[in-house]
Every structure is written in C-alpha cells, then in structure tokens.
Design a protein around this motif. Structure first.
Motif, PDB file in Angstrom:
ATOM      1  N   ARG A  55       0.987  -1.184   0.092  1.00 14.51           N
ATOM      2  CA  ARG A  55      -0.083   0.004   0.043  1.00 14.51           C
ATOM      3  C   ARG A  55       0.911   1.237   0.056  1.00 14.51           C
ATOM      4  O   ARG A  55       0.539   2.096  -0.686  1.00 14.51           O
ATOM      5  N   CYS A  97      -7.071   4.433   4.008  1.00 14.54           N
ATOM      6  CA  CYS A  97      -6.324   3.347   4.435  1.00 14.54           C
ATOM      7  C   CYS A  97      -5.699   3.403   5.737  1.00 14.54           C
ATOM      8  O   CYS A  97      -5.657   2.221   6.249  1.00 14.54           O
ATOM      9  N   ASP A 100      -8.698   2.127   7.849  1.00 10.71           N
ATOM     10  CA  ASP A 100      -9.243   0.551   7.513  1.00 10.71           C
ATOM     11  C   ASP A 100      -8.120  -0.387   7.718  1.00 10.71           C
ATOM     12  O   ASP A 100      -8.343  -1.307   8.163  1.00 10.71           O
ATOM     13  N   TYR A 101      -6.762   0.077   7.541  1.00 14.13           N
ATOM     14  CA  TYR A 101      -5.550  -0.984   7.553  1.00 14.13           C
ATOM     15  C   TYR A 101      -4.729  -0.612   8.695  1.00 14.13           C
ATOM     16  O   TYR A 101      -3.701  -1.398   8.973  1.00 14.13           O
ATOM     17  N   ASN A 107      -5.039   1.788  -0.987  1.00 16.52           N
ATOM     18  CA  ASN A 107      -5.701   0.328  -0.841  1.00 16.52           C
ATOM     19  C   ASN A 107      -6.639   0.336  -2.335  1.00 16.52           C
ATOM     20  O   ASN A 107      -6.768  -0.726  -2.989  1.00 16.52           O
TER      21      ASN A 107
END
Length: 273
Positions: A55, A97, A100-101, A107
């Motif tokens: 990413r 991103c 969420d990650y 992403n």
C-alpha cells in the motif's frame, strides 16, 4: 514537479510523505514500472501488489505518476487549481487506508487511472469523468422510457469525500462543468446518495436530500453495499453491530434493523431545470 512539492500541494500527512519518500525506488525500477503503467495500469497494480507493504509502495508510485501528469495539465492550459483539487483524492484515500488497515498508503488503487489518464477532473465540490457508456443505460424520464445506448459519450459524476455536500456548491460545480464540457453529453450519477428512501431517514433540509433535488431519478437498484460502507465505514452481516455516533448512523441502523435495505439511485442532471 518535485515529489515533496506534490505531497505538500495535496496536503498529504507528513508521516505518510516521509515513509513514502524513504522507499528505495531506483530510477531503473521506476522507469520499468512507469512503462508498464502506461501500457497496462492494472498489470502495473498487480506487480506492485506482490511487494510487502504494497500500500505504501502504491502511494509512492501514484504520487510520482501524478507529478508527471502535472506537465500534461500545463501543456493543455488546465487551471492549476483543478490539478491540486483532483489529486487531493490521493490524500483522502490515504487517510482511509490508515483508518481501515492501520497503515499509510493506497488500497483503492483501481480508482486512480482516471486521474492519471486525464478522464476525471474535480471542478469545485464534484468530480466529472469523461467516458463512454459500457452498457445500455435505461430508466424512466418524465414518464417515458429512456435509453442511453452502449458507447454513447457521457459524463459520470462522482462525489469526493472531504467537504460538506452543500447544494449551492454542487450547483457551482455543474455551472463549471457545463461551461467546460458543454451540455451535449448526459450528466449521470449512480450513487447511494440518490437512493430515494433516504427521505425516510433524513429531514428535507439535509444536505443529502437537497443534493438529490439536483437530479431527475431514472432508476434504483439494490446492488452492492456502498451505502453501509459510506455511512458506517464497514459492512456487517448483522446491522445490530453498527455504531450510532451520528444522526445518519442512528437513522440508518434503525432502518436496517427493521429489515429494510439501502440501495442506489441513478440520476441525470438536466441543465437549466
């Protein structure tokens, strides 16, 4: 354009910029991947996805490609503000991103070929994408069957995140778009924001309902779960697990708990109406 200047121009978080700039990308590797990107964007994405921490690598390459795109904007005499506004999408998706990650990067990489190929531009509050319909688009307009055949040039409208969806700001965007692109192509928007049953959840004076007033509804569908993703930031099989931090979340959760569903609306913008 220097990569540092680009990061500053789009308001990219300093931590994300520092991590991206520290990646060991040789000029040989960059040139090789740039050529692949120009030949086949999605093949390029597949190659980058093979990397560990892909990413942040995706963020680095998209930013460098965007720097190259700046020269094309200038050659075409496109206003510099439009460049910065359009590519600020990278910052928004990097923020998503991180949310969420738990890491900086991109992403939703499949989205950005539009920006890099100069088919999508942000004009004020809204984004406008030039394309040809990839299928027959049908619906009901003013009580009659309406059809846009496959292959017809259209303008697809996107609603970027980051700012309140104020109707007057959107009207100004349409004025800019009509001046720039003309009014021959249909202006279409397919979004959960145009789903008519949102009127059961929101007050008539809400920004979303006022945004709907800009369009004539052609059709509705229940495909996908975009509404839940946008409202709650996730999609759960049991709506009882959704948060209720905002008024919209509370209303949408109640709506879903009653066994109802949130869908999408297909709307057309008719200049002068």
């Amino acid at each position: 354009m220097e990569l540092k200047d680009f990061c500053k121009g789009i308001g990219l978080m300093e931590e994300a910029a520092d991590k991206m700039l520290s990646l060991p990308i040789s000029e040989e590797e960059y040139t090789r991947n740039r050529e692949l990107y120009r030949q086949d964007y999605f093949a390029f994405c597949d190659r980058i996805k093979e990397k560990e921490d892909f990413r942040i690598w995706m963020l680095a390459y998209l930013c460098r490609f965007a720097c190259d795109t700046y020269d094309v904007y200038m050659e075409r005499n496109i206003e510099e503000k439009i460049f910065w506004d359009t590519f600020r999408d990278i910052t928004y998706w990097c923020e998503n991103c991180l949310r969420d990650y738990g890491e900086y990067g991109i992403n939703e990489y499949g989205w950005f070929w539009r920006h890099l190929k100069l088919t999508l531009f942000r004009l004020g509050r809204l984004e406008f994408e030039l394309l040809e319909a990839d299928h027959d688009i049908t619906g009901i307009l003013e009580g009659k069957a309406y059809k846009i055949p496959k292959g017809t040039p259209i303008i697809n409208i996107h609603i970027p995140q980051g700012d309140p969806l104020v109707k007057e700001d959107c009207e100004k965007s349409f004025q800019q778009a009509c001046t720039w692109f003309g009014t021959e192509r249909p202006y279409l928007c397919h979004s959960w924001l145009l789903y008519p049953k949102l009127r059961e959840l929101l007050k008539p004076e809400s920004n979303i309902i006022r945004f709907q007033e800009l369009f004539t509804l052609l059709d509705t569908d229940m495909e996908g779960t975009e509404a839940e993703q946008r409202i709650f930031g996730e999609v759960l099989s049991d709506p009882a697990g959704y948060s209720e931090k905002t008024g919209l979340q509370k209303a949408a959760k109640k709506f879903l708990m009653e066994g109802k569903k949130l869908g999408n609306g297909l709307g057309i913008y008719l200049p002068g109406r």
